[in-house]
Design a protein around this motif. Sequence first.
Motif, PDB file in Angstrom:
ATOM      1  N   LEU A   1      70.950   3.062  53.218  1.00 42.88           N
ATOM      2  CA  LEU A   1      70.142   2.482  54.304  1.00 42.88           C
ATOM      3  C   LEU A   1      70.684   1.095  54.601  1.00 42.88           C
ATOM      4  CD1 LEU A   1      66.619   3.450  52.968  1.00 42.88           C
ATOM      5  CD2 LEU A   1      67.626   4.317  55.062  1.00 42.88           C
ATOM      6  N   GLU A   2      70.975   0.851  55.830  1.00 43.67           N
ATOM      7  CA  GLU A   2      71.515  -0.461  56.193  1.00 43.67           C
ATOM      8  C   GLU A   2      70.556  -1.117  57.185  1.00 43.67           C
ATOM      9  OE1 GLU A   2      75.960  -1.335  56.815  1.00 43.67           O
ATOM     10  OE2 GLU A   2      75.119  -1.333  58.822  1.00 43.67           O
ATOM     11  N   GLY A   3      70.220  -2.329  56.891  1.00 38.61           N
ATOM     12  CA  GLY A   3      69.318  -3.018  57.805  1.00 38.61           C
ATOM     13  C   GLY A   3      69.072  -4.435  57.338  1.00 38.61           C
ATOM     14  N   VAL A   4      68.632  -5.252  58.256  1.00 42.41           N
ATOM     15  CA  VAL A   4      68.379  -6.659  57.915  1.00 42.41           C
ATOM     16  C   VAL A   4      67.180  -6.720  56.965  1.00 42.41           C
ATOM     17  CG1 VAL A   4      69.356  -7.603  60.034  1.00 42.41           C
ATOM     18  CG2 VAL A   4      66.969  -6.901  59.984  1.00 42.41           C
TER      19      VAL A   4
ATOM     20  N   ASN B   1      72.541  -5.081  53.115  1.00 36.44           N
ATOM     21  CA  ASN B   1      72.275  -6.008  54.210  1.00 36.44           C
ATOM     22  C   ASN B   1      73.575  -6.247  54.960  1.00 36.44           C
ATOM     23  OD1 ASN B   1      71.715  -8.150  55.830  1.00 36.44           O
ATOM     24  ND2 ASN B   1      70.766  -9.414  54.240  1.00 36.44           N
ATOM     25  N   PRO B   2      73.615  -5.923  56.239  1.00 34.22           N
ATOM     26  CA  PRO B   2      74.896  -6.063  56.965  1.00 34.22           C
ATOM     27  C   PRO B   2      75.226  -7.493  57.361  1.00 34.22           C
ATOM     28  CG  PRO B   2      73.191  -5.308  58.446  1.00 34.22           C
ATOM     29  CD  PRO B   2      72.532  -5.468  57.116  1.00 34.22           C
ATOM     30  N   ILE B   3      74.298  -8.416  57.209  1.00 36.01           N
ATOM     31  CA  ILE B   3      74.527  -9.769  57.722  1.00 36.01           C
ATOM     32  C   ILE B   3      75.124 -10.691  56.659  1.00 36.01           C
ATOM     33  CG2 ILE B   3      73.464 -11.782  58.804  1.00 36.01           C
ATOM     34  CD1 ILE B   3      71.253  -9.878  59.793  1.00 36.01           C
ATOM     35  N   GLU B   4      74.442 -10.836  55.585  1.00 32.88           N
ATOM     36  CA  GLU B   4      74.924 -11.770  54.558  1.00 32.88           C
ATOM     37  C   GLU B   4      76.057 -11.116  53.769  1.00 32.88           C
ATOM     38  OE1 GLU B   4      71.571 -12.792  52.193  1.00 32.88           O
ATOM     39  OE2 GLU B   4      70.431 -13.566  53.878  1.00 32.88           O
ATOM     40  N   GLN B   5      77.263 -11.502  54.065  1.00 31.27           N
ATOM     41  CA  GLN B   5      78.408 -10.876  53.397  1.00 31.27           C
ATOM     42  C   GLN B   5      78.994 -11.773  52.312  1.00 31.27           C
ATOM     43  OE1 GLN B   5      79.451  -7.684  53.980  1.00 31.27           O
ATOM     44  NE2 GLN B   5      77.665  -7.539  55.313  1.00 31.27           N
ATOM     45  N   ASP B   6      78.508 -13.028  52.244  1.00 32.21           N
ATOM     46  CA  ASP B   6      79.059 -13.930  51.222  1.00 32.21           C
ATOM     47  C   ASP B   6      78.639 -13.455  49.849  1.00 32.21           C
ATOM     48  OD1 ASP B   6      80.145 -15.410  53.170  1.00 32.21           O
ATOM     49  OD2 ASP B   6      78.614 -16.995  53.171  1.00 32.21           O
TER      50      ASP B   6
ATOM     51  N   MET C   1      75.497  10.903  51.594  1.00 36.25           N
ATOM     52  CA  MET C   1      75.463  11.936  52.639  1.00 36.25           C
ATOM     53  C   MET C   1      75.232  11.296  53.996  1.00 36.25           C
ATOM     54  SD  MET C   1      73.101  15.288  52.654  1.00 36.25           S
ATOM     55  CE  MET C   1      74.112  16.460  51.798  1.00 36.25           C
ATOM     56  N   PHE C   2      74.314  10.374  54.032  1.00 34.39           N
ATOM     57  CA  PHE C   2      73.979   9.691  55.293  1.00 34.39           C
ATOM     58  C   PHE C   2      74.108   8.190  55.135  1.00 34.39           C
ATOM     59  CE2 PHE C   2      70.570  12.963  56.902  1.00 34.39           C
ATOM     60  CZ  PHE C   2      71.588  13.850  57.206  1.00 34.39           C
ATOM     61  N   LYS C   3      74.452   7.579  56.224  1.00 33.34           N
ATOM     62  CA  LYS C   3      74.247   6.131  56.311  1.00 33.34           C
ATOM     63  C   LYS C   3      73.276   5.935  57.473  1.00 33.34           C
ATOM     64  CE  LYS C   3      76.442   1.742  57.393  1.00 33.34           C
ATOM     65  NZ  LYS C   3      77.687   1.077  57.806  1.00 33.34           N
ATOM     66  N   LEU C   4      72.115   5.413  57.141  1.00 33.57           N
ATOM     67  CA  LEU C   4      71.096   5.255  58.183  1.00 33.57           C
ATOM     68  C   LEU C   4      70.936   3.782  58.507  1.00 33.57           C
ATOM     69  CD1 LEU C   4      68.448   7.726  56.751  1.00 33.57           C
ATOM     70  CD2 LEU C   4      70.092   8.166  58.561  1.00 33.57           C
ATOM     71  N   VAL C   5      70.859   3.507  59.754  1.00 34.74           N
ATOM     72  CA  VAL C   5      70.677   2.123  60.185  1.00 34.74           C
ATOM     73  C   VAL C   5      69.194   1.926  60.494  1.00 34.74           C
ATOM     74  CG1 VAL C   5      71.287   0.403  61.927  1.00 34.74           C
ATOM     75  CG2 VAL C   5      73.003   2.026  61.107  1.00 34.74           C
ATOM     76  N   VAL C   6      68.616   1.024  59.761  1.00 37.79           N
ATOM     77  CA  VAL C   6      67.183   0.750  59.974  1.00 37.79           C
ATOM     78  C   VAL C   6      67.088  -0.405  60.965  1.00 37.79           C
ATOM     79  CG1 VAL C   6      64.974   0.267  58.853  1.00 37.79           C
ATOM     80  CG2 VAL C   6      66.782   1.425  57.593  1.00 37.79           C
ATOM     81  N   ASP C   7      66.684  -0.034  62.162  1.00 34.55           N
ATOM     82  CA  ASP C   7      66.638  -1.051  63.216  1.00 34.55           C
ATOM     83  C   ASP C   7      65.406  -1.933  63.085  1.00 34.55           C
ATOM     84  OD1 ASP C   7      68.971  -0.220  64.493  1.00 34.55           O
ATOM     85  OD2 ASP C   7      67.905   1.435  65.471  1.00 34.55           O
ATOM     86  N   PHE C   8      65.505  -3.071  63.740  1.00 32.07           N
ATOM     87  CA  PHE C   8      64.343  -3.956  63.777  1.00 32.07           C
ATOM     88  C   PHE C   8      63.252  -3.242  64.575  1.00 32.07           C
ATOM     89  CE2 PHE C   8      61.782  -7.576  65.160  1.00 32.07           C
ATOM     90  CZ  PHE C   8      61.675  -8.289  63.986  1.00 32.07           C
ATOM     91  N   PRO C   9      61.988  -3.305  64.094  1.00 32.57           N
ATOM     92  CA  PRO C   9      60.934  -2.542  64.784  1.00 32.57           C
ATOM     93  C   PRO C   9      60.654  -3.061  66.188  1.00 32.57           C
ATOM     94  CG  PRO C   9      60.006  -3.905  63.046  1.00 32.57           C
ATOM     95  CD  PRO C   9      61.483  -4.013  62.920  1.00 32.57           C
ATOM     96  N   SER C  10      60.116  -2.176  67.004  1.00 29.49           N
ATOM     97  CA  SER C  10      59.730  -2.581  68.350  1.00 29.49           C
ATOM     98  C   SER C  10      58.454  -3.426  68.265  1.00 29.49           C
ATOM     99  CB  SER C  10      59.470  -1.329  69.189  1.00 29.49           C
ATOM    100  OG  SER C  10      58.339  -0.668  68.685  1.00 29.49           O
TER     101      SER C  10
END
Lengths: 328, 508
Positions: free
Chosen positions: A50-53, A160-165, A179-188
């Motif tokens: 799961l990838e997301g902020v 977390n895709p943002i903080e790469q340090d 199996m999956f890479k899911l992107v968890v978007d910021f909610p509406s």
Amino acid sequence: MENMEKEVQVKAFSESIATVKAELAKDVVGQKDVIDNVLIAIVAGGNVLLEGVPGVGKTRLVRSLGRTLSLPFSRIQFTPDLMPSDVTGTNVAEKSEDGKLNMVFRKGPIFASLVLADEINRATPKTQSAMLEVMQEHKVTVAGTAYPLEEPFFVLATQNPIEQDGTYPLPEAQMDRFMFKLVVDFPSIDELKGIVNMTQITMDETAAAVIDGKTILEMRELAATVPVMDEIMDYTMRLVSNTHPELADASATAKKYVKYGASPRAAQALITCAKVRALMNGNYNVSYEDVNALAYPVLRHRIKINYAAINEHLTVDDVIGLLIKESK
Amino acid sequence: MENFIKIKNRKKRNAFLRSGIIGGGVAVTAASIPVMVYTLMDKSVPWLWCIVGAVLLGGLTFGGILLCLYPFDKRLARSLDKSMGGGEKVQTMVEFAESDEEMKVLQRKDTEERLNAVPSSVYQFKHVWQCIAAACLAFVTFAGAMIVSFLPKDAGGGGSGGNDSSQNQQQDEAFAFTEFQVAALRQLIEYVQKSEMAQGLKDTTVAQIEGLINDLPAVTTRNEMLEKVNGVITAVDTAVENVNNGFELATAMTMTGHPLVGKLGNAVGAVELDRFATFYNECADGFKPFTERQEGIEPRAEAAEDEFAEGKLAENNITQFSIALTSALVASKVDPADPLYQAIKNLHDKLFRLRGAISHYTEARWANEIDRLFNECVAPFTVALSAEIANDETRDYVIRKLKEIFGLSNEEAPEISKDFVAVYTEDDNRGDDEIHSGGLGTGDYNFPSDELIYNPATGEHVRYGELLAEYYNRYTDALQKGEIDEELEMILQAYFDLLSTSKKVPIE
């Protein structure tokens, strides 16, 4: 009679999924696609990245899922100083009643059915690679002794895709295990409102256990029998093959935008998950739509786009869209 | 699969129906259009081709449309899936139709239930307008063909005085036998009866013309009229040719290659008595001592004298002449009772009898005897030839008049027997170039027959003889086509006569 039984099983499958979704909805607001795909992966027996902020509910989702599925759940917070033995467990010297010292294997947090590997990219490659055997073979080997894990077993990792340090991006071999890479978007805004309202009452997860591991295994068995017609099978293989720019008959999109393509695991995952998705939607066969919908989470982390795509501001999902069009 | 098969059967029926209607429509249209066109062009309809073509075209259309519409399992499954909003349910069902696996059986059951809910509009007969259009087209063309076929045919243009710019146009014209034509034909009959034609030929010719008068009132098209008139022309010409044997005899004689027999052949084949006399006299001269014929040419005269002195020339001449002439008479296959045949035979017999007396005569006496003999024999020739010429002239007149009365062009009229054209042996030209008279040029210079001269028509150099022959042929062609008026005809005829009587016109 057998058919009747099967029909009941299929109905039970859909009902179980619907119940799980309903329970999850008590704790997780929105993220419908993510929930669906996580459930598909779990039934198909795959691991999910799961990838997301931070703060979008990744960890909460996994926790609620563990509770709903009434599976032994453990959480590993990955940090740079985390050692492989912290994950897998280790042999420790233990004094017996008669005063002798015996080496006893103490299981690590990986010995659960649902493992949340939080911020997996913060651990060192050494620790990350310790996960490889577990994720693929569902067993842990310590000091020459293999310890099998109980089925079902899933790893739900977040990153977390943002903080790469100070992070260690997962190597391709490890990525392929998901199996999956899911992107968890910021909610509406509406979802955000729902989240805030919900947490005003209580921060605790309230989802109840509705199915168990055995049911999941039965569901997996049932999904495996869903028929896939040849044309769809061919299409799926073509789609995966089309991600490879190095092939003689490579697709134009791959040649133009892809650095390297997906492994055969992608094709396996696509078909397996498409079957589950079909059943989840009350269908008895796999359709093109199933394959196309799953192409994004399955291929997203398996193909690497090149600078040409980046230059043209194309995301991996855009390239996957182009590949789907070209494979039709 | 029950519902699927039910839908398939309905689709199959629709496919057969639509392709059948459209294919049938195409076949009828394909047959009707040529029928209409041929009928309008007043030509006979090639029914076999029309039917075969129509069946082929209709069959191809039927097959093509059926192939496009036939509900093959995969094709039908795809279209049903599309109408059901995707999901590839029907396609999967068809693919695993034979499988007994539980999930596949369930899938079939589920798909069958969904197919049951498919609206009937999905498999109803569609695009009815195509069938209606094909049927309408077929009906219109078929009706058109029927109407055209049963329309009265006298709607075409009337007069016969149109230009002969297009033969097809003339063929389309209607024909009506006029009073004027009847009167003209009756005048023609009178002319024939008064002519010097042989009585049998007169009867035949008159009967033919009367037949025309009887038959033509029933004739309505120009084509039919042409058929009748050309039939009469051919019949008259054949009848004359059967009576006149001059052509056959002359041809046989000239074919022998013997110079004197050839001369006699040219005489017999001459279509005019003047020309006959010329050739006949030349033939007679051939039996005389050489010095009598060609004075002043010493070497040959001396040789001839020597030969004559020995009594060989005349004897050899007559013997060879007799052999060649006899073979020619046999080869001609002419009835020995024919007057011309008799005249030739008479000349031959008398000459043969005279042969034995040559040693008793002096040169002058021999020449006189030859002259006397030929003069005695000329009468039967003249009588027979006059009869043949009369027959020819009357035939020519009748044919010319028939052409005039019915407005036949030369192309429309049949080709009639051609006149004999004199044939010259090499011997006629040999050594005579010095005294060649007439010819082409300014008059200051006479061209020898084998000298090359410029032909302005082709831009090439050809032999004088060839060019003159070509000119003569052109003249006779123009004469036959009626392109030369009487005054010019006289001048040209006199010119060619002059050349031919001087024996130096080499016509091949």
